[in-house]
Design a protein around this motif. Structure first.
Motif, PDB file in Angstrom:
ATOM      1  N   LYS A   1       0.833  -1.213   0.000  1.00  0.00           N
ATOM      2  CA  LYS A   1       0.000   0.000   0.000  1.00  0.00           C
ATOM      3  C   LYS A   1       0.862   1.254   0.000  1.00  0.00           C
ATOM      4  CE  LYS A   1      -3.701  -2.563   0.381  1.00  0.00           C
ATOM      5  NZ  LYS A   1      -3.063  -3.885   0.488  1.00  0.00           N
ATOM      6  N   PHE A   2       2.073   1.182   0.598  1.00  0.00           N
ATOM      7  CA  PHE A   2       2.975   2.328   0.555  1.00  0.00           C
ATOM      8  C   PHE A   2       3.364   2.658  -0.888  1.00  0.00           C
ATOM      9  CE2 PHE A   2       4.284   0.702   4.901  1.00  0.00           C
ATOM     10  CZ  PHE A   2       3.513   1.636   5.573  1.00  0.00           C
ATOM     11  N   VAL A   3       3.629   1.617  -1.670  1.00  0.00           N
ATOM     12  CA  VAL A   3       4.033   1.833  -3.056  1.00  0.00           C
ATOM     13  C   VAL A   3       2.905   2.490  -3.835  1.00  0.00           C
ATOM     14  CG1 VAL A   3       4.868   0.698  -5.143  1.00  0.00           C
ATOM     15  CG2 VAL A   3       5.573  -0.157  -2.902  1.00  0.00           C
ATOM     16  N   LYS A   4       1.688   2.014  -3.618  1.00  0.00           N
ATOM     17  CA  LYS A   4       0.554   2.615  -4.323  1.00  0.00           C
ATOM     18  C   LYS A   4       0.357   4.071  -3.889  1.00  0.00           C
ATOM     19  CE  LYS A   4      -3.016   0.068  -4.936  1.00  0.00           C
ATOM     20  NZ  LYS A   4      -4.243  -0.728  -4.714  1.00  0.00           N
ATOM     21  N   GLY A   5       0.442   4.338  -2.595  1.00  0.00           N
ATOM     22  CA  GLY A   5       0.305   5.716  -2.128  1.00  0.00           C
ATOM     23  C   GLY A   5       1.413   6.613  -2.628  1.00  0.00           C
ATOM     24  N   ASP A   6       2.616   6.063  -2.792  1.00  0.00           N
ATOM     25  CA  ASP A   6       3.736   6.848  -3.298  1.00  0.00           C
ATOM     26  C   ASP A   6       3.479   7.292  -4.737  1.00  0.00           C
ATOM     27  OD1 ASP A   6       6.407   7.933  -3.327  1.00  0.00           O
ATOM     28  OD2 ASP A   6       6.968   6.195  -4.540  1.00  0.00           O
ATOM     29  N   ALA A   7       2.894   6.422  -5.541  1.00  0.00           N
ATOM     30  CA  ALA A   7       2.584   6.794  -6.933  1.00  0.00           C
ATOM     31  C   ALA A   7       1.561   7.916  -6.982  1.00  0.00           C
ATOM     32  CB  ALA A   7       2.072   5.574  -7.689  1.00  0.00           C
ATOM     33  N   ILE A   8       0.558   7.850  -6.107  1.00  0.00           N
ATOM     34  CA  ILE A   8      -0.444   8.921  -6.060  1.00  0.00           C
ATOM     35  C   ILE A   8       0.198  10.231  -5.604  1.00  0.00           C
ATOM     36  CG2 ILE A   8      -2.593   9.646  -4.972  1.00  0.00           C
ATOM     37  CD1 ILE A   8      -3.353   6.685  -4.759  1.00  0.00           C
ATOM     38  N   ALA A   9       1.080  10.132  -4.607  1.00  0.00           N
ATOM     39  CA  ALA A   9       1.757  11.331  -4.110  1.00  0.00           C
ATOM     40  C   ALA A   9       2.605  11.971  -5.205  1.00  0.00           C
ATOM     41  CB  ALA A   9       2.616  10.981  -2.901  1.00  0.00           C
ATOM     42  N   ALA A  10       3.231  11.176  -6.067  1.00  0.00           N
ATOM     43  CA  ALA A  10       4.061  11.732  -7.141  1.00  0.00           C
ATOM     44  C   ALA A  10       3.227  12.579  -8.094  1.00  0.00           C
ATOM     45  CB  ALA A  10       4.744  10.594  -7.898  1.00  0.00           C
ATOM     46  N   ILE A  11       2.014  12.131  -8.415  1.00  0.00           N
ATOM     47  CA  ILE A  11       1.139  12.917  -9.292  1.00  0.00           C
ATOM     48  C   ILE A  11       0.787  14.256  -8.642  1.00  0.00           C
ATOM     49  CG2 ILE A  11      -1.093  12.931 -10.464  1.00  0.00           C
ATOM     50  CD1 ILE A  11      -0.970   9.894 -10.551  1.00  0.00           C
ATOM     51  N   ILE A  12       0.417  14.183  -7.363  1.00  0.00           N
ATOM     52  CA  ILE A  12       0.005  15.409  -6.667  1.00  0.00           C
ATOM     53  C   ILE A  12       1.175  16.383  -6.551  1.00  0.00           C
ATOM     54  CG2 ILE A  12      -0.879  16.312  -4.491  1.00  0.00           C
ATOM     55  CD1 ILE A  12      -2.390  13.675  -4.143  1.00  0.00           C
ATOM     56  N   ILE A  13       2.365  15.875  -6.200  1.00  0.00           N
ATOM     57  CA  ILE A  13       3.530  16.747  -6.048  1.00  0.00           C
ATOM     58  C   ILE A  13       3.881  17.412  -7.371  1.00  0.00           C
ATOM     59  CG2 ILE A  13       6.008  16.746  -5.569  1.00  0.00           C
ATOM     60  CD1 ILE A  13       5.495  14.596  -3.469  1.00  0.00           C
ATOM     61  N   THR A  14       3.820  16.671  -8.458  1.00  0.00           N
ATOM     62  CA  THR A  14       4.136  17.250  -9.768  1.00  0.00           C
ATOM     63  C   THR A  14       3.136  18.344 -10.145  1.00  0.00           C
ATOM     64  OG1 THR A  14       5.110  15.133 -10.470  1.00  0.00           O
ATOM     65  CG2 THR A  14       4.536  16.714 -12.191  1.00  0.00           C
ATOM     66  N   LEU A  15       1.855  18.101  -9.900  1.00  0.00           N
ATOM     67  CA  LEU A  15       0.845  19.124 -10.190  1.00  0.00           C
ATOM     68  C   LEU A  15       1.040  20.356  -9.328  1.00  0.00           C
ATOM     69  CD1 LEU A  15      -2.376  16.911 -10.578  1.00  0.00           C
ATOM     70  CD2 LEU A  15      -1.027  18.000 -12.385  1.00  0.00           C
ATOM     71  N   VAL A  16       1.379  20.144  -8.048  1.00  0.00           N
ATOM     72  CA  VAL A  16       1.636  21.283  -7.164  1.00  0.00           C
ATOM     73  C   VAL A  16       2.827  22.089  -7.661  1.00  0.00           C
ATOM     74  CG1 VAL A  16       2.403  21.920  -4.851  1.00  0.00           C
ATOM     75  CG2 VAL A  16       0.568  20.256  -5.142  1.00  0.00           C
ATOM     76  N   ASN A  17       3.885  21.401  -8.083  1.00  0.00           N
ATOM     77  CA  ASN A  17       5.056  22.107  -8.603  1.00  0.00           C
ATOM     78  C   ASN A  17       4.717  22.917  -9.859  1.00  0.00           C
ATOM     79  OD1 ASN A  17       6.673  21.137  -6.588  1.00  0.00           O
ATOM     80  ND2 ASN A  17       7.567  19.478  -7.806  1.00  0.00           N
ATOM     81  N   LEU A  18       3.916  22.314 -10.759  1.00  0.00           N
ATOM     82  CA  LEU A  18       3.556  23.026 -11.990  1.00  0.00           C
ATOM     83  C   LEU A  18       2.731  24.275 -11.689  1.00  0.00           C
ATOM     84  CD1 LEU A  18       2.650  20.021 -14.318  1.00  0.00           C
ATOM     85  CD2 LEU A  18       4.596  21.568 -14.577  1.00  0.00           C
ATOM     86  N   ILE A  19       1.661  24.109 -10.921  1.00  0.00           N
ATOM     87  CA  ILE A  19       0.779  25.242 -10.629  1.00  0.00           C
ATOM     88  C   ILE A  19       1.497  26.296  -9.786  1.00  0.00           C
ATOM     89  CG2 ILE A  19      -1.386  25.905  -9.516  1.00  0.00           C
ATOM     90  CD1 ILE A  19      -2.454  23.105 -10.202  1.00  0.00           C
ATOM     91  N   GLY A  20       2.236  25.800  -8.742  1.00  0.00           N
ATOM     92  CA  GLY A  20       2.962  26.746  -7.898  1.00  0.00           C
ATOM     93  C   GLY A  20       4.037  27.493  -8.669  1.00  0.00           C
ATOM     94  N   GLY A  21       4.735  26.791  -9.570  1.00  0.00           N
ATOM     95  CA  GLY A  21       5.776  27.447 -10.364  1.00  0.00           C
ATOM     96  C   GLY A  21       5.196  28.524 -11.263  1.00  0.00           C
ATOM     97  N   PHE A  22       4.054  28.233 -11.937  1.00  0.00           N
ATOM     98  CA  PHE A  22       3.414  29.253 -12.766  1.00  0.00           C
ATOM     99  C   PHE A  22       3.043  30.479 -11.928  1.00  0.00           C
ATOM    100  CE2 PHE A  22       1.724  25.649 -15.649  1.00  0.00           C
ATOM    101  CZ  PHE A  22       2.968  25.562 -16.247  1.00  0.00           C
ATOM    102  N   ALA A  23       2.461  30.213 -10.764  1.00  0.00           N
ATOM    103  CA  ALA A  23       2.002  31.328  -9.937  1.00  0.00           C
ATOM    104  C   ALA A  23       3.167  32.191  -9.465  1.00  0.00           C
ATOM    105  CB  ALA A  23       1.217  30.783  -8.739  1.00  0.00           C
ATOM    106  N   ILE A  24       4.248  31.547  -9.006  1.00  0.00           N
ATOM    107  CA  ILE A  24       5.399  32.307  -8.513  1.00  0.00           C
ATOM    108  C   ILE A  24       6.106  33.029  -9.650  1.00  0.00           C
ATOM    109  CG2 ILE A  24       7.689  32.081  -7.468  1.00  0.00           C
ATOM    110  CD1 ILE A  24       6.567  29.862  -5.724  1.00  0.00           C
ATOM    111  N   GLY A  25       6.312  32.324 -10.772  1.00  0.00           N
ATOM    112  CA  GLY A  25       7.034  32.940 -11.890  1.00  0.00           C
ATOM    113  C   GLY A  25       6.290  34.123 -12.471  1.00  0.00           C
ATOM    114  N   VAL A  26       4.984  33.995 -12.670  1.00  0.00           N
ATOM    115  CA  VAL A  26       4.209  35.075 -13.295  1.00  0.00           C
ATOM    116  C   VAL A  26       3.803  36.134 -12.280  1.00  0.00           C
ATOM    117  CG1 VAL A  26       2.087  35.600 -14.573  1.00  0.00           C
ATOM    118  CG2 VAL A  26       3.392  33.535 -15.104  1.00  0.00           C
TER     119      VAL A  26
END
Length: 681
Positions: free
Chosen positions: A183-208
């Motif tokens: 279950k840790f492995v499955k949760g880690d995969a879900i966390a990777a998606i969320i972290i990547t989306l947070v980085n994308l949205i947060g990066g756009f917001a900070i950069g612009v």
């Protein structure tokens, strides 16, 4: 070094927790990312090279620590990406060089890795871990019963049984832990998606919003860094997911996974040839490049030729073994053949694999272990068991010989195991009876062993069946197997530690032959003679008054009283059958001396009624899953046993003085010599 091993992992976990809140320099982050990828590769290689899952029992804990470490790196990388727009050379390289500096390509590669890990590997490994945990727990009772059966038959000792029980519990704990760790492995995969989306949205917001970058520049900078961070995280995550799948799908074997796969795929020549010619046949399709298929087909045909050579070598070895077993007659072999061996085991031609170590046969080693078990239980050194093939035996048959005469025979079909239980109707196989206790059983294909254990059956391999049967035969005929030389050897052993006892008894009071007869009588009634010191002391006292066999045997039995009654007690309660007082008195008055000891001279009608009532009463008590014993006065015990033994051989006859080995005594019935039958419910 030991201190470092104890403190290394706790210190590492504390450092990981610190990484979640303390910013890291980009250079340190590069080092830790490299360490993360290398450690994941190490875990994968370890999972491939272990022989069985329990060899890597720490894997669930390692998986949790590695997952926590990777998430801590994600948090540190996110902090650097959003604050500085730079997260080290490793992430920058993955974002620009690995995906060619293309955001679209990076997102597609990242998505593919997520699908492979989350949908394919992680879900499959989690399902296998769940099923493995359930099946392992369901099979625990059957495995415990099999261990107890091997222990009781003398195939293993207490230490080995303890080790196997610990291994069964460890296996159940391991698969239960793997069910949760997946279950840790499955949760880690879900966390990777969320972290990547947070980085994308947060990066756009900070950069612009904060830094005033043009939209295109913000997308290029922060998106590639976010994708690079995701790829850096997903590569070790994918390695650990693969390692998880390998561990939970790993079968127990004596070789590593690579050796198993190559050996099994190279075992048969025909599939390799078909695959090779099939690849070459694809070259006939117009438009297809021919070189790749020619190379692939050629490799398959080369592999098939090597497989054929290996098969020929195995056939030659098997032929050499067969020639060794059927070598021409020589004077030495003929002389060995005419000698009468005390114990012999003959196998049919199709059962030679049981004694061939190259085929995994360990029957000879089990027989050696059985001799040690017999010595421990009965106190005698069983003669060596001469094992040989007999071409005259029917296929899948073995025979047990005593002094050259066959006394027992059984079957052990190759490629099968014996399942003992009440719910075997759904399993294919040959119906039979367990050779020692007469229990309903079935010879089933060996590959159905796990299914039989899950159904609650006790599963025993062929070698265990034969050794258990052999142990029962040795126990039944232990008295015949005790020779004069054996008595001399046992006496010499006792004399080393208790010389006075032996010097007082022999040869002044009893000869070796008289001692042999006493010991044989004890063994015939399944009484262990391990405590020879007390036996010799009791014989020395009684031999001053008489040298008749029955009084000497009774004296030895009274000295061993608790040890005689203890095996028949259940929870320290002894279930007994008694004689009606008038009947016991009549038996005492009817005793007459004979060549083999005293005999009961009752009239035929009374004797037949007595034996019939005793057999009926014993059967009724045994139907309640109780093993009774018959108790009587010591003066009539030996004679009564001789009368009863041919009719009810499984019934032990004890005297009142021998009941001290049980804390409680429960009467199960009274035997009479008329039509009345008193049974205690």
């Amino acid at each position: 070094m030991k201190r470092m091993n104890q403190l290394g992992v706790p210190i590492g976990i504390v450092a990981i927790v610190v990484m979640l809140v303390v910013p890291l320099p980009a250079a340190v982050l590069d080092l830790l990312i490299a360490l993360n990828i290398t450690a994941a590769l190490l875990v994968l290689m370890t999972a491939m090279f272990v022989h069985k899952p329990l060899d890597f029992a720490a894997f669930p804990a390692v998986l949790l620590v590695m997952t926590l470490f990777r998430l801590a790196l994600n948090v540190s990388a996110t902090r650097l990406v959003l604050l500085d727009g730079f997260a080290g050379k490793v992430i920058d390289t993955f974002g620009h060089f690995v995906v060619g500096g293309s955001l679209i390509v990076g997102l597609i590669v990242f998505a593919i890795l997520l699908v492979i890990q989350f949908v394919v590997i992680t879900n499959g490994a989690g399902r296998v871990a769940e099923v493995g945990a359930r099946f392992t727990l369901d099979a625990m009772p059957g495995k415990q019963m099999a261990i107890d059966a091997d222990l009781n038959s003398g195939l293993i000792d207490e230490d080995e049984a303890r080790r196997r029980r610990a291994e069964v519990h460890a296996e159940a704990d391991f698969y239960g832990s793997m069910d949760g760790a997946s279950k840790f492995v499955k949760g880690d995969a879900i966390a990777a998606i969320i972290i990547t989306l947070v980085n994308l949205i947060g990066g756009f917001a900070i950069g612009v919003g904060q830094l005033g970058m043009p939209f295109g520049e913000a997308v290029t900078t922060y998106s590639l860094l976010s994708v690079g961070d995701g790829l850096v995280s997903q590569i070790p995550a994918l390695l650990l997911s693969v390692a998880t799948g390998l561990i939970v799908t790993r079968s127990v074997n004596d070789a590593d996974m690579g050796s198993d796969i190559i050996r099994q795929m190279m075992a048969n020549q025909m599939p390799l040839r078909v695959a090779g010619f099939g690849a070459l046949g694809l070259c006939l399709i117009p438009g297809l490049p021919k070189l790749p298929f020619i190379v692939a087909g050629g490799l398959m045909l080369i592999a098939s030729s090597r497989a054929g050579a290996a098969a020929k070598e195995e056939a030659v070895e098997a032929q050499q073994i067969q020639q060794a077993l059927t070598s021409p007659d020589t004077p030495e072999l003929l002389a060995a053949e005419i000698q009468v061996d005390p114990l012999g085991l003959e196998l049919s031609a199709d059962m030679i694999d049981l004694v061939d170590p190259s085929s995994g046969g360990d029957l000879l080693e089990r027989v050696k272990a059985l001799r040690r078990k017999i010595a421990t239980d009965l106190g005698i050194v069983a003669p060596p068991v001469r094992t040989r093939d007999n071409l005259q035996l029917p296929s899948r048959t073995y025979a047990i010989l005593l002094f050259g005469i066959e006394v027992a025979r059984g079957e052990a079909p190759p490629g099968t195991v014996l399942a003992i239980g009440d719910f075997l109707g759904s399993l294919p196989g040959q119906q039979t009876q367990e050779p020692v206790f007469g229990l309903d059983a079935k010879w089933i294909p060996a590959e159905l062993r796990g299914q039989a254990e899950l159904s609650g059956a006790t599963v025993v391999d062929r070698a265990s069946v034969i050794t258990t049967h052999l142990a029962e035969i040795i126990t039944q005929h232990a008295g015949r197997l005790l020779g004069r030389e054996d008595v001399r050897m046992l006496t010499d052993v006792v004399k080393r530690s208790h010389p006075v006892v032996v010097d007082e008894l022999t040869p002044t009071q009893l000869s070796l032959g008289e001692m042999q007869r006493v010991l044989q009588e004890l063994l015939d009634e399944s009484v262990s003679i391990r405590d020879l010191v007390r036996i010799f002391e009791a014989l020395s006292l009684r031999a001053t008054r008489t040298k008749e066999l029955d009084p000497l045997v009774e004296a030895a039995r009274q000295a061993l009283g608790p040890a005689i009654a203890a095996p028949y007690a259940v929870d320290k309660t002894l279930h007994v059958l008694t004689l009606e007082p008038q009947l016991e008195q009549a038996i005492l008055e009817s005793l007459r001396p004979g060549d083999l000891g005293q005999a009961i001279a009752l009239d035929p009608e009374t004797s037949q009624t007595l034996l019939r009532n005793l057999a009926q009463l014993t059967q009724e008590v045994e139907n309640r899953n109780i093993r009774p014993v018959l108790v009587c006065a010591p003066q009539v015990r030996a004679a009564l046993r001789r009368l009863v033994q041919p009719i009810v051989p499984r019934l032990a006859v004890l005297s009142y003085q021998e009941l001290t080995g049980a804390d409680q005594i429960r009467s199960e019935g009274v035997v009479t010599a008329d039509t009345r039958l008193a049974v205690n419910a």
